[in-house]
Design a protein around this motif. Structure first.
Motif, PDB file in Angstrom:
ATOM      1  N   ARG A 122       0.845  -1.191   0.000  1.00 42.08           N
ATOM      2  CA  ARG A 122       0.000   0.000   0.000  1.00 42.08           C
ATOM      3  C   ARG A 122       0.882   1.244   0.000  1.00 42.08           C
ATOM      4  O   ARG A 122       1.958   1.262   0.610  1.00 42.08           O
ATOM      5  CB  ARG A 122      -0.906   0.024   1.241  1.00 42.08           C
ATOM      6  CG  ARG A 122      -1.970  -1.055   1.234  1.00 42.08           C
ATOM      7  CD  ARG A 122      -2.742  -1.016   2.546  1.00 42.08           C
ATOM      8  NE  ARG A 122      -3.756  -2.060   2.571  1.00 42.08           N
ATOM      9  CZ  ARG A 122      -5.010  -1.874   2.215  1.00 42.08           C
ATOM     10  NH1 ARG A 122      -5.402  -0.707   1.793  1.00 42.08           N
ATOM     11  NH2 ARG A 122      -5.873  -2.859   2.272  1.00 42.08           N
ATOM     12  N   ARG A 123       0.405   2.286  -0.629  1.00 43.00           N
ATOM     13  CA  ARG A 123       1.135   3.542  -0.605  1.00 43.00           C
ATOM     14  C   ARG A 123       1.105   4.111   0.804  1.00 43.00           C
ATOM     15  O   ARG A 123       0.040   4.165   1.427  1.00 43.00           O
ATOM     16  CB  ARG A 123       0.491   4.528  -1.587  1.00 43.00           C
ATOM     17  CG  ARG A 123       1.286   5.820  -1.719  1.00 43.00           C
ATOM     18  CD  ARG A 123       0.700   6.697  -2.794  1.00 43.00           C
ATOM     19  NE  ARG A 123      -0.678   7.057  -2.481  1.00 43.00           N
ATOM     20  CZ  ARG A 123      -1.436   7.772  -3.292  1.00 43.00           C
ATOM     21  NH1 ARG A 123      -0.978   8.131  -4.475  1.00 43.00           N
ATOM     22  NH2 ARG A 123      -2.668   8.075  -2.943  1.00 43.00           N
ATOM     23  N   PRO A 124       2.217   4.537   1.358  1.00 47.69           N
ATOM     24  CA  PRO A 124       2.217   5.064   2.718  1.00 47.69           C
ATOM     25  C   PRO A 124       1.245   6.227   2.846  1.00 47.69           C
ATOM     26  O   PRO A 124       1.101   7.054   1.935  1.00 47.69           O
ATOM     27  CB  PRO A 124       3.669   5.518   2.930  1.00 47.69           C
ATOM     28  CG  PRO A 124       4.468   4.727   1.943  1.00 47.69           C
ATOM     29  CD  PRO A 124       3.562   4.536   0.763  1.00 47.69           C
ATOM     30  N   GLU A 125       0.599   6.274   3.989  1.00 51.35           N
ATOM     31  CA  GLU A 125      -0.371   7.336   4.233  1.00 51.35           C
ATOM     32  C   GLU A 125       0.351   8.649   4.466  1.00 51.35           C
ATOM     33  O   GLU A 125       1.365   8.715   5.163  1.00 51.35           O
ATOM     34  CB  GLU A 125      -1.216   6.991   5.457  1.00 51.35           C
ATOM     35  CG  GLU A 125      -2.350   7.964   5.682  1.00 51.35           C
ATOM     36  CD  GLU A 125      -3.164   7.552   6.891  1.00 51.35           C
ATOM     37  OE1 GLU A 125      -4.342   7.948   6.956  1.00 51.35           O
ATOM     38  OE2 GLU A 125      -2.636   6.848   7.769  1.00 51.35           O
ATOM     39  N   THR A 126      -0.160   9.703   3.875  1.00 48.00           N
ATOM     40  CA  THR A 126       0.416  11.031   4.060  1.00 48.00           C
ATOM     41  C   THR A 126      -0.645  11.939   4.646  1.00 48.00           C
ATOM     42  O   THR A 126      -1.801  11.575   4.776  1.00 48.00           O
ATOM     43  CB  THR A 126       0.907  11.601   2.721  1.00 48.00           C
ATOM     44  OG1 THR A 126      -0.206  11.675   1.811  1.00 48.00           O
ATOM     45  CG2 THR A 126       1.984  10.730   2.114  1.00 48.00           C
ATOM     46  N   GLY A 127      -0.227  13.140   4.986  1.00 45.87           N
ATOM     47  CA  GLY A 127      -1.170  14.086   5.550  1.00 45.87           C
ATOM     48  C   GLY A 127      -0.767  14.463   6.963  1.00 45.87           C
ATOM     49  O   GLY A 127       0.187  13.948   7.545  1.00 45.87           O
ATOM     50  N   PHE A 128      -1.528  15.401   7.525  1.00 42.50           N
ATOM     51  CA  PHE A 128      -1.189  15.966   8.828  1.00 42.50           C
ATOM     52  C   PHE A 128      -1.216  14.910   9.924  1.00 42.50           C
ATOM     53  O   PHE A 128      -0.341  14.856  10.782  1.00 42.50           O
ATOM     54  CB  PHE A 128      -2.180  17.089   9.156  1.00 42.50           C
ATOM     55  CG  PHE A 128      -1.781  17.902  10.356  1.00 42.50           C
ATOM     56  CD1 PHE A 128      -0.773  18.840  10.270  1.00 42.50           C
ATOM     57  CD2 PHE A 128      -2.413  17.712  11.572  1.00 42.50           C
ATOM     58  CE1 PHE A 128      -0.396  19.589  11.372  1.00 42.50           C
ATOM     59  CE2 PHE A 128      -2.043  18.454  12.680  1.00 42.50           C
ATOM     60  CZ  PHE A 128      -1.035  19.401  12.580  1.00 42.50           C
ATOM     61  N   THR A 129      -2.246  14.040   9.898  1.00 45.97           N
ATOM     62  CA  THR A 129      -2.352  13.018  10.934  1.00 45.97           C
ATOM     63  C   THR A 129      -1.158  12.077  10.902  1.00 45.97           C
ATOM     64  O   THR A 129      -0.640  11.667  11.946  1.00 45.97           O
ATOM     65  CB  THR A 129      -3.650  12.215  10.758  1.00 45.97           C
ATOM     66  OG1 THR A 129      -4.761  13.104  10.801  1.00 45.97           O
ATOM     67  CG2 THR A 129      -3.794  11.173  11.849  1.00 45.97           C
ATOM     68  N   ALA A 130      -0.717  11.717   9.708  1.00 51.63           N
ATOM     69  CA  ALA A 130       0.394  10.783   9.591  1.00 51.63           C
ATOM     70  C   ALA A 130       1.730  11.433   9.938  1.00 51.63           C
ATOM     71  O   ALA A 130       2.587  10.812  10.576  1.00 51.63           O
ATOM     72  CB  ALA A 130       0.444  10.215   8.180  1.00 51.63           C
ATOM     73  N   ASN A 131       1.919  12.691   9.535  1.00 47.69           N
ATOM     74  CA  ASN A 131       3.213  13.337   9.708  1.00 47.69           C
ATOM     75  C   ASN A 131       3.370  14.038  11.048  1.00 47.69           C
ATOM     76  O   ASN A 131       4.491  14.264  11.506  1.00 47.69           O
ATOM     77  CB  ASN A 131       3.435  14.353   8.576  1.00 47.69           C
ATOM     78  CG  ASN A 131       3.482  13.692   7.209  1.00 47.69           C
ATOM     79  OD1 ASN A 131       3.944  12.554   7.087  1.00 47.69           O
ATOM     80  ND2 ASN A 131       3.011  14.389   6.188  1.00 47.69           N
ATOM     81  N   ARG A 132       2.271  14.412  11.669  1.00 49.96           N
ATOM     82  CA  ARG A 132       2.330  15.152  12.927  1.00 49.96           C
ATOM     83  C   ARG A 132       1.405  14.519  13.966  1.00 49.96           C
ATOM     84  O   ARG A 132       0.495  15.172  14.480  1.00 49.96           O
ATOM     85  CB  ARG A 132       1.928  16.620  12.711  1.00 49.96           C
ATOM     86  CG  ARG A 132       2.777  17.391  11.734  1.00 49.96           C
ATOM     87  CD  ARG A 132       4.161  17.706  12.336  1.00 49.96           C
ATOM     88  NE  ARG A 132       4.891  18.620  11.489  1.00 49.96           N
ATOM     89  CZ  ARG A 132       5.637  18.254  10.462  1.00 49.96           C
ATOM     90  NH1 ARG A 132       5.743  16.959  10.152  1.00 49.96           N
ATOM     91  NH2 ARG A 132       6.280  19.151   9.744  1.00 49.96           N
ATOM     92  N   PRO A 133       1.598  13.253  14.307  1.00 51.63           N
ATOM     93  CA  PRO A 133       0.682  12.621  15.258  1.00 51.63           C
ATOM     94  C   PRO A 133       0.721  13.278  16.637  1.00 51.63           C
ATOM     95  O   PRO A 133      -0.298  13.373  17.327  1.00 51.63           O
ATOM     96  CB  PRO A 133       1.173  11.172  15.313  1.00 51.63           C
ATOM     97  CG  PRO A 133       2.601  11.224  14.859  1.00 51.63           C
ATOM     98  CD  PRO A 133       2.648  12.318  13.850  1.00 51.63           C
ATOM     99  N   GLY A 134       1.903  13.750  17.054  1.00 54.80           N
ATOM    100  CA  GLY A 134       1.986  14.409  18.351  1.00 54.80           C
ATOM    101  C   GLY A 134       1.167  15.676  18.398  1.00 54.80           C
ATOM    102  O   GLY A 134       0.521  15.981  19.414  1.00 54.80           O
TER     103      GLY A 134
END
Length: 768
Positions: free
Chosen positions: A30-42
């Motif tokens: 699967r293509r890795p998930e991108t976006g704010f939730t994926a990149n900035r979980p903290g």
């Protein structure tokens, strides 16, 4: 039921195989998930915590702005009558009734009379009091003294909005309840707004008690089911996110329109229930992907694409069922719909945005602080659920017949349901306002505080006619009204009448019962004092008979008895539309999910059967008074009119939740094997544990509210929802569903060619 084989270290129910499949995804990166939730979980988690703090601070006082009413139709005849009484005559039913007990001296003792007059004058001088009338200030009629002459009434009308009057009634309640005055006279407080003030306080107290019971028990069960403390905390976090957020939404709505205080209990129960349900799906799938060797990022991505879509679909399903509540004009039901929409949306957001961010931060530590061995998946063949499904499908007809007979027997009492409105009797028998109200019933012949106002409009405005024929017409009308069974007395501008006979005395304030309105016509008010309980089936018959009496103009019958009649009529009139809407939405949703015509019909039929059994049990318990000593209430012979509708809609939505979980897995197996027997058995085996675990956890939440609810119909709501959830999960899903699917065979998944093409293009399935 036989349990699946377990190792000694794996005794608790294992719910981690809900989304177990053959993991075909492993062969397709699967293509890795991108976006704010994926990149900035903290950052996502920090924003969620901040949102919870802000929502708690701003919405924490929402209870002070919510109303205990909302059970009447604002456009009904009774509402029009009450509004005319207030607008044209400046009158209305008393908000607070004080019962003064003078003991052996009697109410006509000079000292007792002086005390009553002084108290009446003091109350009339208060800024929040609009009008005061008492036995000592009005004289006779009305007979505001008890039959033994030891007690007398002081009737108080308050100023302001409903919330203002409830607040003022609460102040009077605190000031006078069980107070002994200087001369030895004791005071009891009753009346609708005083009762509502006590209901408000009781609901808030019960909510805290329910949370103190539900949260620790739920937390322990979550630890046991998830197998680790880290994973068990997650549903509670999502529940807090959705509950506090909904409190803020309700606070905003309450500033714009009326919102029922009873929506708070529903918000807490549904917030915890849905958070548990959705977190089970998300965390179980995430664990499964980790166990399959995927990285944390890939596991979260796949979880959101599969279980996350199921959560979204489930939320839409439950919310769709709640739209039926908007069909009804009652604030009470609409408030549950608004609260439901908010808590569902926030639970879905929490499960699909906040929870994946937390899982990214936790990684493999989601299994930390384990209390037992956690395994991701195992074979389902030969397990207890698999064997149960096969056993049912070997004898589908006798098993289905036995279960249907049991549910019909359970639902039979609902055929004699009697509907009512909440009054003081929804409170516990020892509640002070309830005790005083019982004194009014026992010691006073008539129901002065529950007089039924009748407003007659369109009378001749000519002065000579008013002094002559109009008064005569009103006298004849009042005489006819007084002959109706259940009427103790009728007061009018033409005098008071009892059983067709004029009393020959002037009714206090009679001149004010006839007024000229803007169009030059005259409007008259008559008060019908009943001799029966105003909130009862007999009162509904009385209202129908009063409305059938010929009037000299357009007559509007109001009061609590009129409200009861109009509420029941309004419910029954709109019920077909609500049921039709639920059926339509259910059919569309299930067809889009499964591409079947038969499946939605079967689901609707089974849900109706299951919920009928639950409602029948509620009639047997709460209307007939079974188990009243055990549950701490006193039966009144009626159920609150809006509660069966509310319970039906909410339970229907939750049962659809479980329907989707089960059928989606059965459909996956059917598409893979085309085996109508094994697909059902494997589908039940893969979902049985998670459905029953979720049902038990949600049932714990609802039963906690049932156990702690001092308000009778909220107790019925808690226990009724518990029964509905458990019957659906343990009986309907495990017996009737496999039995009916075995009998239908391949026809379960049939649809006409045009609909099949439509589903292929626009449909949705959890397993896809």
């Amino acid at each position: 039921m036989d349990a699946p084989t377990r190792t000694p270290t794996d005794d608790p129910p294992d719910t981690t195989d809900h989304d177990t499949s053959d993991h075909d995804e492993a062969a397709t990166p699967r293509r890795p998930e991108t976006g704010f939730t994926a990149n900035r979980p903290g950052v996502v988690v920090a924003l969620a915590v901040l949102a919870m703090i802000v929502a708690g601070a701003l919405g924490g006082g929402v209870a002070d702005r919510l109303s205990p009413g909302g059970f009447v139709d604002p456009a009904a005849e009774s509402t029009v009558a009450d509004e005319l009484v207030a607008e044209v005559f400046g009158g209305g039913s008393p908000d607070v009734v004080l019962v003064l007990d003078s003991g052996d001296r009697g109410v006509d003792d000079p000292t007792a009379a002086a005390t009553g007059i002084a108290l009446s004058d003091d109350l009339a001088a208060r800024e929040d009091v609009l009008q005061v009338a008492s036995y000592w200030t009005l004289g006779s009629p009305p007979p505001l003294a008890s039959t033994d002459g030891t007690k007398a009434l002081v009737l108080v009308r308050l100023t302001g909005s409903d919330l203002d009057r409830i607040a003022s009634a609460g102040d009077l309640y605190d000031e006078f309840e069980n107070v002994t005055l200087d001369d030895g006279t004791t005071v009891g407080v009753a009346g609708p707004q005083a009762v509502f003030a006590e209901i408000n306080h009781t609901v808030e107290t019960d909510l805290i008690s329910a949370e103190l019971i539900a949260l620790p028990i739920t937390a322990l069960l979550l630890v046991w089911i998830f197998g680790s403390v880290s994973a068990a905390v997650l549903p509670l976090l999502i529940g807090g996110f959705s509950i506090l957020g909904t409190f803020l939404v309700l606070d905003v709505l309450a500033r714009l329109t009326d919102v029922s205080i009873f929506a708070l209990n529903f918000t807490t129960a549904m917030g915890l229930g849905l958070a548990i349900d959705y977190a089970l799906l998300i965390v179980n799938r995430y664990r499964e992907e980790l166990a399959a060797g995927r990285s944390v990022g890939d596991a979260v991505t796949i979880t959101r694409a599969t279980a996350g879509r199921t959560v979204l679909f489930s939320g839409l399903t439950v919310a769709s069922a709640l739209t039926a509540l908007l069909v009804f004009p009652f604030v009470f039901l609409r408030s549950f719909a608004w609260a439901g929409f908010a808590v569902i949306a926030l639970a879905v957001i929490g499960a699909n945005v906040v929870l994946p961010a937390i899982l990214r931060l936790l990684g493999h530590r989601v299994n930390s602080l384990s209390v037992r061995n956690v395994r991701a998946a195992r074979a389902v063949e030969g397990g207890g659920w698999h064997r149960l499904a096969l056993a049912v499908m070997r004898r589908p007809v006798p098993i289905a017949a036995a279960v249907i007979a049991f549910l019909l027997l359970l639902g039979a009492p609902f055929l004699r349901v009697e509907l009512g409105l909440p009054d003081d009797r929804v409170l516990p028998p020892d509640a002070p306002a309830r005790v005083t109200s019982d004194v009014l019933r026992a010691d006073f012949d008539s129901r002065e505080a529950a007089a039924i106002p009748i407003v007659v409009t369109g009378l001749d405005g000519d002065a000579e006619s008013t002094n002559g024929s109009t008064t005569n017409e009103l006298a004849a009308y009042a005489e006819r009204l007084s002959l109706v069974g259940g009427v103790a007395r009728v007061d009018s501008v033409a005098g008071s009448f009892v059983e067709g006979t004029p009393l020959g005395v002037v009714t206090p304030g009679a001149d004010a019962m006839l007024a000229t309105v803007d169009d030059g016509s005259r409007t008259a008010q008559l008060n019908v004092v009943p001799s029966i309980e105003p909130i009862s089936p007999e009162a509904m018959d009385l209202v129908d008979e009063l409305r059938a009496v010929p009037a000299p103009g357009d007559a509007f019958v109001g009061g609590s008895a009129g409200q009861l009649t109009d509420t029941v009529d309004g419910l029954l009139a709109r019920l077909p539309l609500a049921l039709g809407l639920i059926a339509l939405v259910t059919f569309v949703v299930l067809f889009l999910a499964f591409g079947s015509v038969l499946m939605p019909i079967k689901a609707i039929a089974l849900n109706l059967l299951s919920l009928t059994g639950t409602l029948g049990a509620m009639v047997w318990i709460y209307q007939d008074g079974r188990l009243e000593d055990l549950l701490g209430f006193e039966a009144t012979g009626t159920l609150t009119a809006t509660m069966p509708v509310l319970m039906f809609v909410i339970a229907f939505g939750l049962s659809m939740d479980y329907e989707v979980f089960l059928l989606s897995r059965i459909r996956e197996e059917w598409l893979a094997t085309s085996d109508p027997v094994e697909s059902v058995a494997r589908g039940l085996a893969r979902t049985g544990r998670i459905v029953t675990a979720a049902a038990v956890l949600i049932a714990v939440v609802f039963v906690s509210f049932g156990l702690t609810a001092s308000v009778r119909f909220m107790s019925m709501f808690g226990f009724g929802m518990t029964l509905a959830i458990l019957v659906d999960a343990f009986l309907v899903r495990t017996t009737l569903v496999p039995a009916f699917m075995r009998l239908a065979g391949g026809a379960n998944w049939w649809a006409p060619a045009p609909l099949r093409r439509f589903h292929d293009r626009y449909g949705f399935s959890e397993g896809e």
